[in-house]
Design a protein around this motif. Structure first.
Motif, short mmCIF file in Angstrom:
data_model
loop_
_atom_site.label_atom_id
_atom_site.label_comp_id
_atom_site.label_asym_id
_atom_site.label_seq_id
_atom_site.Cartn_x
_atom_site.Cartn_y
_atom_site.Cartn_z
N GLY A 316 0.78 -1.24 0.00
CA GLY A 316 0.00 0.00 0.00
C GLY A 316 0.81 1.28 0.00
O GLY A 316 0.25 2.36 0.18
N HIS A 317 2.11 1.19 -0.22
CA HIS A 317 2.94 2.38 -0.21
C HIS A 317 2.94 3.05 -1.59
O HIS A 317 2.84 2.38 -2.63
N GLU A 318 3.09 4.37 -1.59
CA GLU A 318 3.11 5.16 -2.83
C GLU A 318 4.53 5.65 -3.09
O GLU A 318 5.20 6.18 -2.20
N LEU A 319 4.99 5.49 -4.33
CA LEU A 319 6.32 5.98 -4.69
C LEU A 319 6.29 7.48 -4.89
O LEU A 319 5.31 8.04 -5.40
N PHE A 320 7.38 8.13 -4.51
CA PHE A 320 7.51 9.56 -4.75
C PHE A 320 7.72 9.83 -6.23
O PHE A 320 7.25 10.82 -6.78
N ALA A 321 8.45 8.94 -6.89
CA ALA A 321 8.68 9.03 -8.34
C ALA A 321 8.99 7.64 -8.85
O ALA A 321 9.50 6.79 -8.11
N GLU A 322 8.67 7.40 -10.12
CA GLU A 322 8.99 6.12 -10.73
C GLU A 322 10.51 6.01 -10.85
O GLU A 322 11.15 6.89 -11.43
N PRO A 323 11.12 4.97 -10.29
CA PRO A 323 12.60 4.90 -10.33
C PRO A 323 13.13 4.69 -11.74
O PRO A 323 12.62 3.86 -12.49
N GLN A 324 14.15 5.50 -12.08
CA GLN A 324 14.83 5.30 -13.35
C GLN A 324 16.00 4.33 -13.20
O GLN A 324 16.31 3.58 -14.12
N LEU A 325 16.66 4.39 -12.04
CA LEU A 325 17.80 3.52 -11.77
C LEU A 325 17.46 2.61 -10.60
O LEU A 325 16.36 2.10 -10.52
N ASN A 326 18.38 2.41 -9.69
CA ASN A 326 18.22 1.45 -8.60
C ASN A 326 17.96 2.13 -7.26
O ASN A 326 18.34 1.60 -6.22
N ILE A 327 17.33 3.30 -7.31
CA ILE A 327 17.00 4.05 -6.10
C ILE A 327 15.49 4.24 -6.05
O ILE A 327 14.89 4.74 -7.00
N VAL A 328 14.89 3.80 -4.95
CA VAL A 328 13.44 3.84 -4.79
C VAL A 328 13.11 4.82 -3.68
O VAL A 328 13.59 4.68 -2.55
N VAL A 329 12.29 5.82 -3.98
CA VAL A 329 11.90 6.83 -3.00
C VAL A 329 10.40 6.69 -2.75
O VAL A 329 9.60 6.76 -3.68
N VAL A 330 10.04 6.50 -1.48
CA VAL A 330 8.67 6.20 -1.09
C VAL A 330 8.11 7.34 -0.26
O VAL A 330 8.78 7.87 0.63
N ARG A 331 6.88 7.76 -0.58
CA ARG A 331 6.20 8.73 0.28
C ARG A 331 5.91 8.05 1.62
O ARG A 331 5.33 6.96 1.66
N MET A 332 6.30 8.71 2.70
CA MET A 332 6.20 8.06 3.99
C MET A 332 5.95 9.07 5.10
O MET A 332 6.88 9.80 5.49
#
Length: 393
Positions: A316-332
């Motif tokens: 149920g988590h939402e990403l801050f942005a679709e990852p282009q590389l190997n870094i995942v940023v999650v709204r939290m």
């Protein structure tokens, strides 16, 4: 310092005790560095005594450094260029902007207020660099995809501009600026275009070969004058191993300091004494893995990244942005507190101060699907604990 030395066994024990407090890689999800390749470690140990600042003694080590520079230039699409191995991205970026400033001076274009056009998400190393070199940043807000917009770059270039900095893989978000669009708007403007590919330099070329839709960023792009690339990140070399690469065969020599010793050449880096072990480690890994090996590593990293993203979304988590590389940023919500709680449970993640409540997770060679499976339930428990703490009483 003690009057009499301690037995080697005591020294080993004390060091082992301290090192045991370091977080093991299988609990680290915030670092764009990883455990170096075993062959790189072995060869770095063999070259631990070497110093690239004294090339009369360490002749073979110097030849290895030159081979590494050629291999990196070839990877960046410019075998005829020049460059140096340095301590990492900060030194590489500093040398690039120093060369940009002094090149503008040599052309009679250096004003009393030299400016550099950068994005609002440019790496923090440039904050240090601007102060050291007396440069004024012209900060361009990123667009909705967190990229530096080429049109705004063109608009911000003026009489005081000595350089533009684009980022090929931000360490904060893994975003790749559209260098292939920025290059043409800088070319012909008598302005140095530097690409900070410290994070993405060992990812993007191989990801593109695998079919990922990523911008071209290297010397094949018209207008690119210099590139930072860090072998000690996704290149799996021992720390510290960075590189600054230039388009022209003589450009690396634009920053040169005479050592004053006969038969010792000028220095083209900020450090005088430089660890040859980093060059040897990098050479060993590049030669051993080759393009096929790095392509396989990149494929695996992208697969694990997608596995992590799928698990986060399923929870149920939402990403801050679709990852282009190997870094995942999650709204939290309460990201800082969650990060602290995770650390208390042995897991290291990171949060961003610049873009609100987000949790940043990085996939490198040591991150596996099994590690993701172990982490996600811990994250969920941490989220519930923090939510309970924040609930009205």
């Amino acid at each position: 310092m003690r009057a009499s030395g301690a037995p080697a066994s005591d020294v080993r024990r004390r060091i082992a005790t301290e090192l045991a407090d370091d977080v093991p890689w299988n609990r680290v999800l915030n670092s764009i560095c990883t455990e170096p390749h075993p062959l790189g470690v072995e060869m770095a140990s063999a070259a631990a005594h070497t110093n690239l600042g004294d090339v009369r003694i360490f002749r073979g080590t110097k030849r290895i450094e030159r081979r590494v520079v050629r291999l990196l230039l070839d990877l960046m699409g410019n075998p005829g260029g020049s460059g140096s191995l340095v301590s990492g991205g900060t030194e590489a970026n500093l040398i690039a902007l120093l060369v940009a400033r002094e090149s503008a001076r040599a052309r009679g274009r250096l004003t009393d207020r030299p400016e550099v056009v950068v994005s609002s998400t440019v790496h923090f190393s440039f904050t240090k660099i601007f102060g050291l070199l007396g440069l004024t940043p012209v900060v361009v807000p990123v667009d909705d995809s967190l990229r530096l917009p080429a049109g705004e770059v063109a608009r911000r270039i003026g009489e005081h501009t000595v350089a533009v900095v684009a980022t090929a893989g931000s360490s904060e978000f893994g975003v790749v600026d559209a260098v292939d669009e920025i290059g043409p708007v800088v070319a012909g403007r008598d302005v140095h275009l530097h690409v900070d590919a410290a994070t993405g330099g060992f990812i993007i070329p191989f990801a593109r070969e695998l079919g990922h839709d990523l911008p071209q960023f290297d010397f094949s792009v018209d207008g690119v004058d210099s590139i930072t690339i860090d072998p000690h990140k996704y290149g799996l070399a021992n720390v510290p191993a960075g590189a600054i690469l230039f388009r022209g065969a003589q450009d690396a020599g634009r920053f040169a300091v005479d050592s004053f010793f006969i038969d010792t050449p000028v220095h083209n880096t900020l450090l005088g004494t430089r660890p040859g072990a980093a060059a040897v480690s990098t050479y060993a890994v590049l030669e051993h893995l080759g393009r096929d090996g790095f392509r396989d590593l990149t494929r695996t990293n992208f697969e694990v990244t997608q596995y992590l993203v799928d698990g986060l979304r399923a929870a149920g988590h939402e990403l801050f942005a679709e990852p282009q590389l190997n870094i995942v940023v999650v709204r939290m919500p309460h990201a800082v507190r969650i990060s602290q709680l995770l650390e208390s449970k042995g897991w290291i993640v990171s949060t961003s101060k610049r873009f609100g409540e987000t949790l940043r997770l990085v996939v490198t060679r040591h991150v596996t699907p099994a590690m993701v499976d172990e982490f996600l339930p811990v994250l969920e428990r941490a989220c519930k604990e923090v939510a309970a703490e924040a609930a009205p009483r």
